[in-house]
Design a protein around this motif. Sequence first.
Motif, PDB file in Angstrom:
ATOM      1  N   ILE A  51      -2.884  -7.264  -1.330  1.00 45.30           N
ATOM      2  CA  ILE A  51      -2.762  -5.924  -1.902  1.00 45.30           C
ATOM      3  C   ILE A  51      -2.515  -4.885  -0.810  1.00 45.30           C
ATOM      4  CG2 ILE A  51      -4.044  -4.116  -3.126  1.00 45.30           C
ATOM      5  CD1 ILE A  51      -5.317  -6.401  -4.807  1.00 45.30           C
ATOM      6  N   ALA A  64       1.087  -5.240   0.367  1.00 45.72           N
ATOM      7  CA  ALA A  64       2.000  -4.726  -0.659  1.00 45.72           C
ATOM      8  C   ALA A  64       2.010  -3.200  -0.664  1.00 45.72           C
ATOM      9  CB  ALA A  64       1.585  -5.250  -2.026  1.00 45.72           C
ATOM     10  N   SER A  65       0.873  -2.593  -0.346  1.00 45.80           N
ATOM     11  CA  SER A  65       0.789  -1.123  -0.332  1.00 45.80           C
ATOM     12  C   SER A  65       1.650  -0.510   0.757  1.00 45.80           C
ATOM     13  CB  SER A  65      -0.671  -0.685  -0.159  1.00 45.80           C
ATOM     14  OG  SER A  65      -1.114  -0.902   1.176  1.00 45.80           O
ATOM     15  N   LYS A  92       5.903  -2.131  -6.038  1.00 41.64           N
ATOM     16  CA  LYS A  92       4.922  -2.801  -5.181  1.00 41.64           C
ATOM     17  C   LYS A  92       4.205  -3.846  -6.029  1.00 41.64           C
ATOM     18  CE  LYS A  92       4.174   1.311  -2.335  1.00 41.64           C
ATOM     19  NZ  LYS A  92       3.172   2.281  -1.827  1.00 41.64           N
ATOM     20  N   LYS A 149      -7.304  -3.181  -5.817  1.00 40.16           N
ATOM     21  CA  LYS A 149      -6.102  -2.355  -5.992  1.00 40.16           C
ATOM     22  C   LYS A 149      -6.472  -0.870  -6.109  1.00 40.16           C
ATOM     23  CE  LYS A 149      -4.137  -1.728 -10.030  1.00 40.16           C
ATOM     24  NZ  LYS A 149      -3.340  -1.888 -11.287  1.00 40.16           N
ATOM     25  N   ASP A 180      -4.518   0.925  -3.333  1.00 34.68           N
ATOM     26  CA  ASP A 180      -3.308   1.577  -3.841  1.00 34.68           C
ATOM     27  C   ASP A 180      -3.196   1.338  -5.351  1.00 34.68           C
ATOM     28  OD1 ASP A 180      -0.826   2.545  -4.481  1.00 34.68           O
ATOM     29  OD2 ASP A 180       0.245   1.525  -2.873  1.00 34.68           O
ATOM     30  N   ILE A 206      -0.001  -0.260  -7.301  1.00 27.82           N
ATOM     31  CA  ILE A 206       0.435  -1.653  -7.186  1.00 27.82           C
ATOM     32  C   ILE A 206       0.384  -2.360  -8.542  1.00 27.82           C
ATOM     33  CG2 ILE A 206      -0.321  -3.913  -6.300  1.00 27.82           C
ATOM     34  CD1 ILE A 206      -0.898  -2.523  -3.652  1.00 27.82           C
TER      35      ILE A 206
END
Length: 313
Positions: A190, A193-194, A201, A256, A260, A263
């Motif tokens: 996560i 991905a952020s 994302k 998450k 972020d 996501i």
Amino acid sequence: MINNQSKIFVAGHKGMLGSSIIRILKKKGYKKLITIDKKKLDLRNQTSVKKFFKSKKIDAVIIAAAKVGGIKANIKYPANFISDNLQIQTNLITTSYSCKVKKLILFGSSCIYPKHYNRPIKENQIMTGVLEETNESYAIAKITGIKMIEAFNKQYNTDYICLMPCNLFGPNDNYDTQNSHFLPALVKKIYLASKKKGKKKIVKLWGTGKPLREVLHVDEVANACEFFLRKKTKKSLINIGSSIEMSIKNYADLVKKKIDPEILIKFNNDKKLDGVMRKKLNLDLANSYKWKSKMNFSKALDEIIMDFKNSYR
């Protein structure tokens, strides 16, 4: 009795659990901690282990050394998981007895218990059903260690115990994408991905997200280790866990939210990668000895997320 002047050998001192145990014992004033790098002592070699023990005159042994990994690692390397763990445990337990070690603590995990229990699992339910196939080799090795300790206590009146924690997380965790446990894997995937540019994302996760998992900060287990190091117990197998239990999906959503909220999380819905649906431990026995987790999960999760962020800058 073991005290802060006792010579205590912590096997596996560089791992997440072992390093936490060293931290906590030092904090509590233990002066004579013994460690050795695995490059200098192969715990699978009985002759080397015996030589090491005789030279150190050890009072207590804590076995935090083990071959461990996530679902995919367990599926790919079953021979290593059963062979390495059997050798490590057998050498340390038998050598501890022959060298008159006063106290021994072996660590395992909740995967030693049968796969089909939906209620919190008690210690006496070990070996009452089939194991989860994906980590069967590791579980069988740990069960063997537990039964060895029971046998030594019965035959030789030794003071050896097994502490069985739930899923652990904390400093010095393994964040390898293929071999880590679920919570550090969630934090890593996560967070990375952020950092992606653009609006999409997406984090792809294994399984369905439905299995429930109990988690505990590693320092809580280290404190339990110190607590039981000093305590004489009638039972040789004791569960160590917490009140925190959620689905993998809920853990993912929480991580998450903290990292972020934008996501998008997608599970691949492969049920083979779910593992057991629930692994909650019954903690009545540990509580009866006056041990209980004091973890603030939200705060502990914030700390490991920050640690991971700092390590990837």
